[in-house]
Design a protein around this motif. Structure first.
Motif, PDB file in Angstrom:
ATOM      1  N   ARG A   2       0.829  -1.215   0.000  1.00  0.00           N
ATOM      2  CA  ARG A   2       0.000   0.000   0.000  1.00  0.00           C
ATOM      3  C   ARG A   2       0.855   1.254   0.000  1.00  0.00           C
ATOM      4  O   ARG A   2       0.476   2.263  -0.588  1.00  0.00           O
ATOM      5  N   ARG A   3       2.007   1.176   0.653  1.00  0.00           N
ATOM      6  CA  ARG A   3       2.863   2.356   0.756  1.00  0.00           C
ATOM      7  C   ARG A   3       3.727   2.561  -0.490  1.00  0.00           C
ATOM      8  O   ARG A   3       3.918   3.687  -0.940  1.00  0.00           O
ATOM      9  N   TRP A   4       4.311   1.473  -1.037  1.00  0.00           N
ATOM     10  CA  TRP A   4       5.186   1.547  -2.205  1.00  0.00           C
ATOM     11  C   TRP A   4       4.710   0.552  -3.276  1.00  0.00           C
ATOM     12  O   TRP A   4       5.377  -0.454  -3.536  1.00  0.00           O
ATOM     13  N   PRO A   5       3.599   0.813  -3.932  1.00  0.00           N
ATOM     14  CA  PRO A   5       3.047  -0.185  -4.855  1.00  0.00           C
ATOM     15  C   PRO A   5       3.942  -0.500  -6.054  1.00  0.00           C
ATOM     16  O   PRO A   5       4.006  -1.644  -6.492  1.00  0.00           O
ATOM     17  N   ARG A   6       4.662   0.477  -6.584  1.00  0.00           N
ATOM     18  CA  ARG A   6       5.496   0.211  -7.760  1.00  0.00           C
ATOM     19  C   ARG A   6       6.678  -0.679  -7.435  1.00  0.00           C
ATOM     20  O   ARG A   6       7.172  -1.407  -8.301  1.00  0.00           O
ATOM     21  N   VAL A   7       7.151  -0.633  -6.207  1.00  0.00           N
ATOM     22  CA  VAL A   7       8.299  -1.446  -5.813  1.00  0.00           C
ATOM     23  C   VAL A   7       7.866  -2.865  -5.478  1.00  0.00           C
ATOM     24  O   VAL A   7       8.524  -3.842  -5.851  1.00  0.00           O
ATOM     25  N   VAL A   8       6.739  -3.006  -4.802  1.00  0.00           N
ATOM     26  CA  VAL A   8       6.327  -4.301  -4.264  1.00  0.00           C
ATOM     27  C   VAL A   8       5.515  -5.121  -5.269  1.00  0.00           C
ATOM     28  O   VAL A   8       5.499  -6.348  -5.197  1.00  0.00           O
ATOM     29  N   HIS A   9       4.877  -4.471  -6.235  1.00  0.00           N
ATOM     30  CA  HIS A   9       3.997  -5.188  -7.158  1.00  0.00           C
ATOM     31  C   HIS A   9       4.687  -6.333  -7.920  1.00  0.00           C
ATOM     32  O   HIS A   9       4.106  -7.406  -8.056  1.00  0.00           O
ATOM     33  N   PRO A  10       5.933  -6.172  -8.405  1.00  0.00           N
ATOM     34  CA  PRO A  10       6.566  -7.306  -9.086  1.00  0.00           C
ATOM     35  C   PRO A  10       6.731  -8.538  -8.187  1.00  0.00           C
ATOM     36  O   PRO A  10       6.558  -9.669  -8.643  1.00  0.00           O
ATOM     37  N   ILE A  11       7.037  -8.317  -6.925  1.00  0.00           N
ATOM     38  CA  ILE A  11       7.159  -9.453  -6.003  1.00  0.00           C
ATOM     39  C   ILE A  11       5.813 -10.132  -5.848  1.00  0.00           C
ATOM     40  O   ILE A  11       5.719 -11.361  -5.822  1.00  0.00           O
ATOM     41  N   ARG A  12       4.765  -9.334  -5.783  1.00  0.00           N
ATOM     42  CA  ARG A  12       3.417  -9.902  -5.651  1.00  0.00           C
ATOM     43  C   ARG A  12       3.046 -10.727  -6.882  1.00  0.00           C
ATOM     44  O   ARG A  12       2.427 -11.775  -6.776  1.00  0.00           O
ATOM     45  N   ARG A  13       3.443 -10.253  -8.061  1.00  0.00           N
ATOM     46  CA  ARG A  13       3.164 -11.020  -9.282  1.00  0.00           C
ATOM     47  C   ARG A  13       3.921 -12.342  -9.297  1.00  0.00           C
ATOM     48  O   ARG A  13       3.435 -13.329  -9.843  1.00  0.00           O
ATOM     49  N   LEU A  14       5.112 -12.367  -8.699  1.00  0.00           N
ATOM     50  CA  LEU A  14       5.880 -13.613  -8.646  1.00  0.00           C
ATOM     51  C   LEU A  14       5.318 -14.603  -7.630  1.00  0.00           C
ATOM     52  O   LEU A  14       5.638 -15.789  -7.677  1.00  0.00           O
ATOM     53  N   MET A  15       4.476 -14.134  -6.701  1.00  0.00           N
ATOM     54  CA  MET A  15       3.913 -15.012  -5.677  1.00  0.00           C
ATOM     55  C   MET A  15       2.630 -15.713  -6.130  1.00  0.00           C
ATOM     56  O   MET A  15       2.114 -16.551  -5.423  1.00  0.00           O
ATOM     57  N   ARG A  16       2.109 -15.383  -7.293  1.00  0.00           N
ATOM     58  CA  ARG A  16       0.876 -16.003  -7.763  1.00  0.00           C
ATOM     59  C   ARG A  16       1.078 -17.496  -7.993  1.00  0.00           C
ATOM     60  O   ARG A  16       2.196 -17.981  -8.089  1.00  0.00           O
ATOM     61  N   LYS A  17      -0.038 -18.205  -8.123  1.00  0.00           N
ATOM     62  CA  LYS A  17       0.047 -19.651  -8.345  1.00  0.00           C
ATOM     63  C   LYS A  17       0.762 -19.979  -9.645  1.00  0.00           C
ATOM     64  O   LYS A  17       1.503 -20.931  -9.729  1.00  0.00           O
ATOM     65  N   GLU A  18       0.499 -19.194 -10.697  1.00  0.00           N
ATOM     66  CA  GLU A  18       1.202 -19.360 -11.971  1.00  0.00           C
ATOM     67  C   GLU A  18       1.913 -18.039 -12.282  1.00  0.00           C
ATOM     68  O   GLU A  18       1.385 -17.187 -12.989  1.00  0.00           O
ATOM     69  N   PRO A  19       3.114 -17.849 -11.726  1.00  0.00           N
ATOM     70  CA  PRO A  19       3.784 -16.554 -11.869  1.00  0.00           C
ATOM     71  C   PRO A  19       4.209 -16.273 -13.309  1.00  0.00           C
ATOM     72  O   PRO A  19       4.537 -17.185 -14.069  1.00  0.00           O
ATOM     73  N   GLU A  20       4.173 -15.009 -13.672  1.00  0.00           N
ATOM     74  CA  GLU A  20       4.579 -14.544 -15.003  1.00  0.00           C
ATOM     75  C   GLU A  20       6.031 -14.099 -14.915  1.00  0.00           C
ATOM     76  O   GLU A  20       6.334 -12.911 -14.954  1.00  0.00           O
ATOM     77  N   ILE A  21       6.937 -15.045 -14.806  1.00  0.00           N
ATOM     78  CA  ILE A  21       8.335 -14.733 -14.513  1.00  0.00           C
ATOM     79  C   ILE A  21       8.976 -13.913 -15.624  1.00  0.00           C
ATOM     80  O   ILE A  21       9.610 -12.888 -15.369  1.00  0.00           O
ATOM     81  N   ALA A  22       8.803 -14.323 -16.875  1.00  0.00           N
ATOM     82  CA  ALA A  22       9.462 -13.621 -17.980  1.00  0.00           C
ATOM     83  C   ALA A  22       8.973 -12.181 -18.095  1.00  0.00           C
ATOM     84  O   ALA A  22       9.779 -11.259 -18.249  1.00  0.00           O
ATOM     85  N   SER A  23       7.669 -11.976 -18.008  1.00  0.00           N
ATOM     86  CA  SER A  23       7.166 -10.612 -18.159  1.00  0.00           C
ATOM     87  C   SER A  23       7.570  -9.727 -16.975  1.00  0.00           C
ATOM     88  O   SER A  23       7.837  -8.536 -17.157  1.00  0.00           O
TER      89      SER A  23
END
Length: 133
Positions: A76-97
């Motif tokens: 919530r405080r730094w969304p641009r920094v943390v969002h890529p980590i959140r995308r990598l935590m998904r069940k099917e992460p989009e690693i290349a993108s």
């Protein structure tokens, strides 16, 4: 007549819960060790430390409720920094993108416009091969 809810749980009911907590605790410790290993590897040549640290953080975040709460506050405080980590935590992460977008972000931050090759390379591939690059 005693209420059925007032009856204490049998020890066999507690065993899976205790085992689950021990496994989660072990995975959090393992994630911490992976993060420490990534920090040790980081000064060596090459990008070896950063992906290792990211893997360790993902292991910790998937197994620790307290770490998840801290992560959500940081998101919530730094969304641009943390969002890529959140995308990598998904069940099917989009690693290349995720890595491609981070490369473009670092390139835009670090290089003058005339030296950036990422966007031009993507446009070249799209024009000549008609790909989704």
């Amino acid at each position: 007549m005693p209420s059925p809810r007032a009856r204490p749980r049998a020890s066999t009911d507690l065993a899976p819960e205790i085992l689950s907590r021990l496994v989660r605790g072990g995975l959090v410790v393992l994630g911490g060790m992976i993060v420490v290993a990534g920090v040790v590897i980081a000064p060596l040549p090459g990008p070896g430390g950063i992906p290792v640290i990211a893997v360790g953080l993902v292991v910790i975040l998937r197994n620790s409720y307290k770490a998840k709460k801290i992560f959500i506050r940081a998101h919530r405080r730094w969304p641009r920094v943390v969002h890529p980590i959140r995308r990598l935590m998904r069940k099917e992460p989009e690693i290349a993108s995720v890595f491609w977008q981070q490369y473009l972000r670092v390139e835009r931050f670090a290089l003058p416009k005339r030296y950036r090759v990422g966007v031009r390379g993507r446009h070249f591939v799209k024009r000549h091969f008609g790909g989704e690059a």
